[in-house]
Design an enzyme around this catalytic site. Structure first.
Site, PDB file in Angstrom:
ATOM      1  CE  LYS A   8      47.425 -15.772 -22.688  1.00  0.00           C
ATOM      2  NZ  LYS A   8      48.508 -14.835 -22.981  1.00  0.00           N
ATOM      3  NE  ARG A  17      50.948 -10.709 -29.509  1.00  0.00           N
ATOM      4  CZ  ARG A  17      50.811 -11.695 -28.668  1.00  0.00           C
ATOM      5  NH1 ARG A  17      50.662 -12.967 -29.159  1.00  0.00           N
ATOM      6  NH2 ARG A  17      51.329 -11.629 -27.327  1.00  0.00           N
ATOM      7  CE1 TYR A  43      27.330 -38.553 -40.929  1.00  0.00           C
ATOM      8  CE2 TYR A  43      28.865 -38.128 -39.070  1.00  0.00           C
ATOM      9  CZ  TYR A  43      27.617 -38.056 -39.523  1.00  0.00           C
ATOM     10  OH  TYR A  43      26.282 -37.487 -39.129  1.00  0.00           O
ATOM     11  CG  MET A  79      28.632 -31.690 -33.809  1.00  0.00           C
ATOM     12  SD  MET A  79      27.255 -31.047 -34.240  1.00  0.00           S
ATOM     13  CE  MET A  79      27.362 -30.580 -36.027  1.00  0.00           C
TER      14      MET A  79
END
Ligand code: PLP
Length: 824
Positions: free
Chosen positions: A494, A592, A719, A768
């Site tokens: 998964k 769950r 930054y 980023m």
């Protein structure tokens, strides 16, 4: 070299059943690799989890007629009318015996190489250095095991003038068999290393075992500077001539006087037989230097003069030991094998391509360069290539190089094209029209295939996730070794295979015959099916909207509630489907998803009995804390609940319902709760969920240095001026940011990456797409590789700093990061 089946029966001392005549050219131990059935002798070898005898019928149907077995199948005369069965007491030993007898037929120098590292590099370099003057047969890739060695030795034929074989061992007592097969005239120990130490009492013990290879060899090659080796050498009287080397002492056969490194090369000055000479090696790393010394001394011993050696050394090429799978442009998949081009390694690469399932519509294309130094006449060689590629299902052939151009008539294929060079090919229509193909690139490095691959890959982002498929298989086997042989296994892929890429992981797992694959949602299952995965697939979180898709693609949903159950029954009935397999989930404490094992089970049984659209294939639950001892009593409670409810469910049906509860941590921690099946997740990707230790590392995230700059004290980086510089620094920018999955909380010196093996902390805020790292005092240049996590920096180091679990770091890697899969 062809052996009659009669002769083989005699050589291995087998009792023969069957009377057909046959000539044997190929031996096979893995049914999936079959290529030339008529001339193949299959050895049915038993391992802990598998038994070659189970594949005899299938192989017979595919045309194999000759088998070495421990038990002759039941009705051999009726079911296998024209087969020969050679019955022996141990098929693995019989294979080794056959290789020994084959070896006996050669009175030529045979080099046997053992050691913890460097075996393959030494073998390949000896090939590069000696093949200009003689025909060399060598182990393909790193075939160095109890089965790999006999298969390698079997490859010697009437052209062979020198054999070079690797011998690898992992435990006591394995070397004797390999020695008997190789019977080296020149035996080499590269080094001792620390690998596999766990299986030996001491370094001396490991050395003794390795030096078993030296017994009866004419010449012994070893490093006299290693005190363990010299100590063990002194214990025993070896008859062979000692060809030892040293950097400290001149009283050895090969004295390395100096090694001088420049930016790109190492000059090595040595004294051999009283004469001082120098060669120049186009590499500067320590492993290459040591391996080149071993090669130099063997070459000199075999009569290569100092001058020739120097010339050939300068042309040495790096040894590519891996097959790489990359996504190519226009729907192509690239399998890149720049391993030396010869027919044996071509066969292995074709076999690899063949065994990776795929869309039926995608063509299999081979781009091959001239094969050099085979010892065979070109026409003969390329006819063999033609035969092989046809048998291995290649549909399109692209040949590159003058020899292939002149021999193109030998290649029998409708779709074939030939070009004198890579650049002719690149400028052709054949190149620009490649699309939706699985392409194997197999080229000698000097043909410039590197450039070709660069042009063909889809993503050029310099940040790459390297996925080591061998390590994945090692982890699979590691967990299998903790399971009873009959226990089935679900592999969890998964979240795109925990970030490693579900499709390629699934291909490898399917090849290793795992029982089930499990993904989260139906779409993930569809992608697997579209890529040729035929294994059973479980869908852990089936959406109400995806039922039709699941039926169409044969995906088996988990069912956790009555609402889902009713909807599924309705959908299946509408399609006229009966007995569709589903997996029942019980909530034993996670709270769950799942049926309540106490209050729901009777109603569940009743509902399932009242319909025939669905059939429960398995019933399972999930531990909340198998990874920590603190939850052991809660785990016991969960298990008791599961045991009770699942037993009741099973009792209500006549067919077998598989019961499973253990995940990776559970397989190890609760071996007696493995039941019928286990679900392996994180462990497969090489992380022990209980200790956070790395088992075999699978994923390595890498990038490269874009730019270097000096930043003086007092300036800031990034930054918000967060990266304060308190000493004059060298700062590197690397093309990876939080958008790639590099968590922003690792910035501001909380974590580091590795530049040429040294720790380089992240300076300032991670951006980023880019991050800045401090490389002050680290020898590096623009373009150098940077490891974010992986082989040398465990991903768990990052997850611990982030106070999270490795699952989150792995699955957080962005899709824009290139993935490269490789296998030795
Ligand atoms: C993810 C998952 C697993 C695998 O867990 P690991 O800790 O990664 O071994 C097993 N079972 C279920 C239901 C899961 O969702």
């Amino acid at each position: 070299m062809i052996y009659t089946i009669e002769r083989i029966a005699t050589l291995i001392g087998a009792h023969r059943f069957g009377k057909s005549n046959a000539g044997i050219g190929f031996v096979l131990t893995d049914s999936r690799s079959l290529c030339f059935p008529e001339e193949t002798l299959f050895f049915a070898i038993k391992s802990e989890r598998n038994d070659g005898h189970n594949y005899i019928l299938e192989l017979y149907r595919r045309g194999v007629r000759n088998f070495v077995v421990e038990t002759v199948p039941g009705n051999s005369l009726a079911d296998y009318p024209d087969a020969n069965f050679l019955k022996v007491s141990d098929t693995r030993k019989a294979l080794q015996r056959l290789a020994e007898r084959h070896r006996d037929a050669f009175d030529i120098p045979i080099i046997g190489i053992t050691g913890s590292n460097g075996k393959t590099m030494v073998k390949e370099w000896l090939y590069q250095l000696l093949s200009p003057q003689m025909t060399v047969t060598r182990s393909p890739r790193s075939y160095n095991s109890q089965i790999g060695v006999p298969l390698s030795v079997w490859l010697m034929n009437e052209h062979t003038q020198l054999g070079v074989f690797e011998a690898g061992i992992s435990k006591q007592g394995e070397m004797q068999a390999l020695r008997d097969i190789i019977q080296p005239t020149i035996a080499v120990l590269t080094n001792l290393g620390a690998a596999h130490r766990e299986n030996f009492k001491s370094q001396e013990d490991k050395c003794r075992e390795k030096l078993t290879l030296f017994n009866d060899a004419k010449v012994l090659v070893f490093n006299a500077d290693d005190s363990v080796v010299t100590k063990v050498m002194a214990e025993k009287t070896y008859k062979g001539e000692r060809l030892d080397w040293s950097r400290n002492s001149s009283s050895v056969a090969f004295y390395v006087k100096t090694t001088e490194k420049s930016e790109t090369a190492t000059n090595i000055t040595y004294i051999y037989k009283g004469e001082e000479s120098t060669y120049s090696l186009p590499f500067i790393d320590e492993a290459s230097v040591v391996n080149s010394i071993i090669c130099a001394l063997i070459c000199r011993y075999l009569g290569v003069d100092a001058n020739t050696l120097n010339q050939r050394m300068q042309r040495l090429e790096p040894v590519a030991m891996r097959l790489e799978v990359k996504e190519g442009q226009r729907g192509c998949t690239l399998i890149n094998d720049s391993y030396n081009s010869d027919i044996n390694s071509l066969d292995i690469a074709l076999d690899f391509m063949n065994r990776r399932p795929d869309h039926k519509e995608r063509r299999r294309t081979l781009i091959l360069s001239d094969i050099q130094q085979s010892g065979e006449k070109p026409a003969q060689l390329y006819r063999e290539v033609s035969d092989l590629v046809n048998k291995r299902g290649v549909e399109k052939f692209i040949g590159i190089g003058p020899q292939l151009c002149s021999q193109q008539a030998c290649i029998e294929m409708n779709d074939k094209n030939f070009f004198p060079s890579v650049s002719d090919f690149i400028h052709s229509e054949t190149f620009t029209s490649l699309h939706d193909e699985v392409i194997l690139l197999k080229g000698a490095r000097n043909f410039g295939f590197d450039h070709l691959t660069e042009l063909m890959v889809q993503k050029v982002h310099e940040t790459t996730l390297e996925v080591n498929l061998n390590a994945l298989v090692d982890n699979l086997n590691y967990y299998r070794s903790m399971m009873k042989p009959n226990t089935k296994l679900v592999c969890m892929i998964k979240a795109d295979g925990y970030g490693a890429g579900a499709v390629e992981i699934a291909k490898t797992l399917q090849d290793h015959r795992v029982d089930y694959l499990a993904v989260a949602v139906a779409d993930e299952g569809v992608t697997l099916r579209k890529n040729g995965i035929t294994s059973s697939i479980m869908i852990m979180n089936p959406e109400m909207t995806a039922f039709k898709t699941m039926f169409d693609y044969d995906l088996e949903p988990e069912v956790y509630s009555f609402r889902l159950l009713e909807a599924l029954i309705k959908a299946a009935e509408k399609e006229g489907i009966t007995d569709y397999p589903v997996h029942i989930k019980l909530d034993t404490g996670m709270h769950r998803l799942g049926f309540d094992p106490e209050t729901d089970i009777d109603q569940l049984i009743k509902r399932l009995h009242n319909q025939n659209a669905l059939i429960p294939r398995s019933v399972f639950s999930h531990f909340v804390g198998a990874d920590a001892d603190t939850f052991d009593s809660f785990s016991r409670l969960q298990f008791d609940r599961f045991e009770q409810a699942s037993t009741k469910l099973q009792a209500a049906f006549s067919h077998k319902i598989l019961r499973h509860i253990d995940n990776s941590a559970g397989i190890e921690h609760f071996p007696d709760r493995q039941l019928d099946m286990c679900r392996l997740g994180l462990g497969l990707y090489g992380i022990n969920p209980r200790t956070n230790a790395i088992i075999n590392n699978v994923c390595t995230l890498k990038t490269t240095i874009l730019q270097l700059r000096n930043v003086p004290t007092g300036d800031t980086v990034g930054y918000s001026r967060r990266g304060e510089i308190t000493r004059d620094s060298v700062i590197a920018a690397i093309p990876i940011g939080y958008a790639d999955g590099l968590n922003r909380h690792l910035g501001n010196r909380r974590a580091y990456c590795l530049v040429n093996g040294q720790k380089a902390p992240y300076v300032g805020n991670i951006c980023m797409d880019v991050a800045m790292i401090d490389v002050t005092g680290i020898a590096c240049k623009e373009g150098d590789s940077v490891e974010i996590f992986g082989d040398h920096l465990p991903v768990t180091t990052l997850s611990e700093i982030l106070e999270t679990i490795p699952y989150e770091v792995l699955t957080g890697i962005s899709n824009r990061v290139n993935k490269v899969y490789f296998q030795d």
